[in-house]
Design an enzyme around this catalytic site. Sequence first.
Site, PDB file in Angstrom:
ATOM      1  N   CYS A 105       0.799  -1.590  -0.141  1.00 12.14           N
ATOM      2  CA  CYS A 105       0.297   0.298  -0.036  1.00 12.14           C
ATOM      3  C   CYS A 105       0.807   0.973  -0.089  1.00 12.14           C
ATOM      4  O   CYS A 105       0.892   2.195  -0.527  1.00 12.14           O
ATOM      5  CB  CYS A 105      -1.123   0.215   1.255  1.00 12.14           C
ATOM      6  SG  CYS A 105      -1.755   0.951   1.665  1.00 12.14           S
ATOM      7  N   CYS A 197      -7.254  -1.707   7.497  1.00 10.96           N
ATOM      8  CA  CYS A 197      -7.907  -1.029   6.958  1.00 10.96           C
ATOM      9  C   CYS A 197      -9.611  -2.044   6.057  1.00 10.96           C
ATOM     10  O   CYS A 197     -11.071  -1.296   6.372  1.00 10.96           O
ATOM     11  CB  CYS A 197      -7.711   0.353   5.593  1.00 10.96           C
ATOM     12  SG  CYS A 197      -7.934  -0.169   4.576  1.00 10.96           S
TER      13      CYS A 197
END
Length: 348
Positions: A105, A197
């Site tokens: 990410c 997340c």
Amino acid sequence: MSAKVGVLLSGGVDSAVALYLLIEKGYEVTAYHMKTVRDELYITKQIKHKVCCSPSDTHDAQLIAKKFGVPFKIIHVEDVFKEKIIDYFISENLAGKTPNPCFFCNDYIKFGFVMDVALSDGMDFVASGHYARILNGKLYRALDKEKDQSYFLASIKKEKLSKILLPNGEYSKETIRDIAERAGIHVAKKIDSQDLCFLPDNDFKSFFEERGVKIEPGNIITSEGKIIGKHEGLPFYTIGQRKLGVAAGQKLYVKAKNVEGNFIVVSPLDEVYQNEMRVKNLNIYVDLPDEFLATVKIRKKFKEVPCRVEYLKDELKVQFLEPVFAVTPGQIAVFYNEDEVLCSGVIE
């Protein structure tokens, strides 16, 4: 004219203080807040642990930007995040590996997609609240070794480092919270994010079910080939795991996962140690010699070990100078020379 900085503002204390420190240094700051998954994920689930990028984080980020009078932009990265991170996470799990989505990410999303947006907006630099240091275009650990996040940032390409600012790398977490208190930042005591997340509370079963990914149960076998129980699906286990739900009369740990046969191999503790590994998908920061000594970190909470490394151009052959527990395919290996990051890659 002041340099322009795009700050990756998550809504947490670290990025808030990074923004504040840069304003204090005279930079012209714009806040960039990214949305990795749809807000519905957080609204429809009873989430026990703090995760990033939630609606409450967006609200906090807006309040922080408003307090300091800086422009605030929400960047929707849901589609590229699904393609680069979630789909990768699924495919690696189905291949019997244990991936590290946060590592990628940082490369593809935070210091990839969002950084590109900020630079195209005219920003001179992009900054975040990560605990690490960039000195003369090189990546180093933070001064606070307990909070150091250089392991996760070692996916960022070398050529991008000159455009990145990490103001928190010179401070301890305690000092960052103190600065937030003194600056009147309302998230000064906000807890850190704990889970992925897109995977709140590490609910793997619901994650795969909701995406129509069928996970098959299979056998748990010993190193000698004896079946001692059933597993619920390979993605729910990782190398070195001990709680297996089987009564074996001794402590057994996951030694390997076999995708073709859909079985897990378990063994006593001493058999889960390894003396070597191979690392591919390299990200290199320095000119590597054909052979070198380093220390290596093979997961987030792991005591580094010294190693001898053979650089084979597209992969590293690593010999540990002491046996290492649970070397896990799919996880990330980051190599250091003292505090400097030399390179990183994916464990085979």
